[in-house]
Design a protein around this motif. Structure first.
Motif, mmCIF file in Angstrom:
data_model
loop_
_atom_site.group_PDB
_atom_site.id
_atom_site.type_symbol
_atom_site.label_atom_id
_atom_site.label_comp_id
_atom_site.label_asym_id
_atom_site.label_seq_id
_atom_site.Cartn_x
_atom_site.Cartn_y
_atom_site.Cartn_z
ATOM 1 N N MET A 285 0.830 -1.209 0.000
ATOM 2 C CA MET A 285 0.000 0.000 0.000
ATOM 3 C C MET A 285 0.868 1.265 0.000
ATOM 4 O O MET A 285 0.504 2.267 -0.609
ATOM 5 C CB MET A 285 -0.946 0.010 1.207
ATOM 6 N N SER A 286 2.012 1.212 0.652
ATOM 7 C CA SER A 286 2.886 2.395 0.686
ATOM 8 C C SER A 286 3.443 2.714 -0.695
ATOM 9 O O SER A 286 3.820 3.850 -0.965
ATOM 10 C CB SER A 286 4.023 2.200 1.692
ATOM 11 N N LYS A 287 3.476 1.721 -1.568
ATOM 12 C CA LYS A 287 3.994 1.924 -2.923
ATOM 13 C C LYS A 287 3.111 2.889 -3.722
ATOM 14 O O LYS A 287 3.529 3.405 -4.747
ATOM 15 C CB LYS A 287 4.114 0.602 -3.684
ATOM 16 N N LEU A 288 1.893 3.141 -3.241
ATOM 17 C CA LEU A 288 1.008 4.106 -3.898
ATOM 18 C C LEU A 288 1.471 5.543 -3.665
ATOM 19 O O LEU A 288 0.974 6.462 -4.301
ATOM 20 C CB LEU A 288 -0.430 3.930 -3.399
ATOM 21 N N LYS A 289 2.415 5.697 -2.749
ATOM 22 C CA LYS A 289 2.988 7.012 -2.444
ATOM 23 C C LYS A 289 4.462 6.973 -2.843
ATOM 24 O O LYS A 289 5.310 6.628 -2.020
ATOM 25 C CB LYS A 289 2.848 7.326 -0.958
ATOM 26 N N PRO A 290 4.778 7.318 -4.070
ATOM 27 C CA PRO A 290 6.144 7.129 -4.586
ATOM 28 C C PRO A 290 7.254 7.742 -3.716
ATOM 29 O O PRO A 290 8.348 7.208 -3.658
ATOM 30 C CB PRO A 290 6.105 7.792 -5.964
ATOM 31 N N GLN A 291 6.981 8.815 -3.041
ATOM 32 C CA GLN A 291 8.026 9.466 -2.242
ATOM 33 C C GLN A 291 8.090 8.953 -0.805
ATOM 34 O O GLN A 291 8.994 9.314 -0.071
ATOM 35 C CB GLN A 291 7.794 10.985 -2.227
ATOM 36 N N GLN A 292 7.134 8.132 -0.402
ATOM 37 C CA GLN A 292 7.059 7.712 1.000
ATOM 38 C C GLN A 292 6.842 6.210 1.130
ATOM 39 O O GLN A 292 5.958 5.752 1.831
ATOM 40 C CB GLN A 292 5.925 8.461 1.706
ATOM 41 N N GLN A 293 7.668 5.438 0.490
ATOM 42 C CA GLN A 293 7.487 3.990 0.490
ATOM 43 C C GLN A 293 8.180 3.327 1.678
ATOM 44 O O GLN A 293 9.305 3.676 2.023
ATOM 45 C CB GLN A 293 8.052 3.410 -0.803
ATOM 46 N N VAL A 294 7.494 2.367 2.254
ATOM 47 C CA VAL A 294 8.079 1.530 3.297
ATOM 48 C C VAL A 294 8.982 0.524 2.572
ATOM 49 O O VAL A 294 8.517 -0.177 1.675
ATOM 50 C CB VAL A 294 6.975 0.815 4.102
ATOM 51 N N PRO A 295 10.268 0.458 2.932
ATOM 52 C CA PRO A 295 11.196 -0.359 2.147
ATOM 53 C C PRO A 295 11.004 -1.864 2.238
ATOM 54 O O PRO A 295 11.310 -2.583 1.282
ATOM 55 C CB PRO A 295 12.569 0.040 2.683
ATOM 56 N N GLU A 296 10.502 -2.356 3.380
ATOM 57 C CA GLU A 296 10.355 -3.803 3.526
ATOM 58 C C GLU A 296 9.440 -4.123 4.689
ATOM 59 O O GLU A 296 9.229 -3.302 5.576
ATOM 60 C CB GLU A 296 11.709 -4.482 3.732
ATOM 61 N N ARG A 297 8.935 -5.334 4.664
ATOM 62 C CA ARG A 297 8.151 -5.836 5.790
ATOM 63 C C ARG A 297 9.110 -6.142 6.926
ATOM 64 O O ARG A 297 10.175 -6.744 6.722
ATOM 65 C CB ARG A 297 7.414 -7.109 5.382
#
Length: 156
Positions: A83-95
């Motif tokens: 879901m964070s990938k929907l925000k290109p500048q604010q992505q969570v890098p990994e689980r």
């Protein structure tokens, strides 16, 4: 809300750390060492988030307030990363699954002489966890453990 040192993005209304496992462990170690040195006023609160947490955040005010007050909320669920990938500048890098973090945290604690207290699960599970961690990290200092089942009188 407490001041957060780690950047967070919002996933399902939940503030989620933009941090990988190494950064989360570094955060934990830094705070534990500062607490031991007397330069940190209070321990920091770390929570995790996943689909259930998003649901609880939306429906349980007390839970939502706890999450908002956390110093770091990490992505326990892969869904959160996606879901964070929907925000290109604010992505969570990994689980950063809590069940995996226990090993990295134990290794770091053993390396830095940070003490562990285990809380949760049944007495049998808690004992087995302590034994497994002690076997894997012989210098880990587990200073206590308790099952996670409290009576109403013990809850507070």
């Amino acid at each position: 809300m407490s001041e957060k040192r780690t950047s967070h993005t919002t996933v399902g209304a939940v503030p989620t750390a933009i941090a990988d496992e190494a950064q989360i462990i570094a955060f934990m170690v830094e705070d534990a060492l500062a607490l031991r040195a007397g330069t940190l006023g209070a321990p920091k609160n770390i929570f995790d988030t996943n689909g259930q947490a998003i649901s609880m955040f939306a429906t349980n005010k007390e839970y939502a307030d706890s999450i908002r007050g956390a110093d770091l909320v990490h992505a326990d669920g892969q869904f959160i990363v996606w879901m964070s990938k929907l925000k290109p500048q604010q992505q969570v890098p990994e689980r950063t699954a809590t069940t995996d973090l226990i090993f990295s945290a134990s290794e770091a604690a053993a390396e830095h002489g940070i003490k562990f207290y285990l809380l949760g699960g049944s007495e049998e599970i808690n004992r087995a966890c302590a034994e497994a961690l002690q076997k894997r990290y012989p210098t880990l200092q587990i200073v206590g453990r308790r099952n996670g089942y409290f009576t109403d009188a013990e809850e507070q």
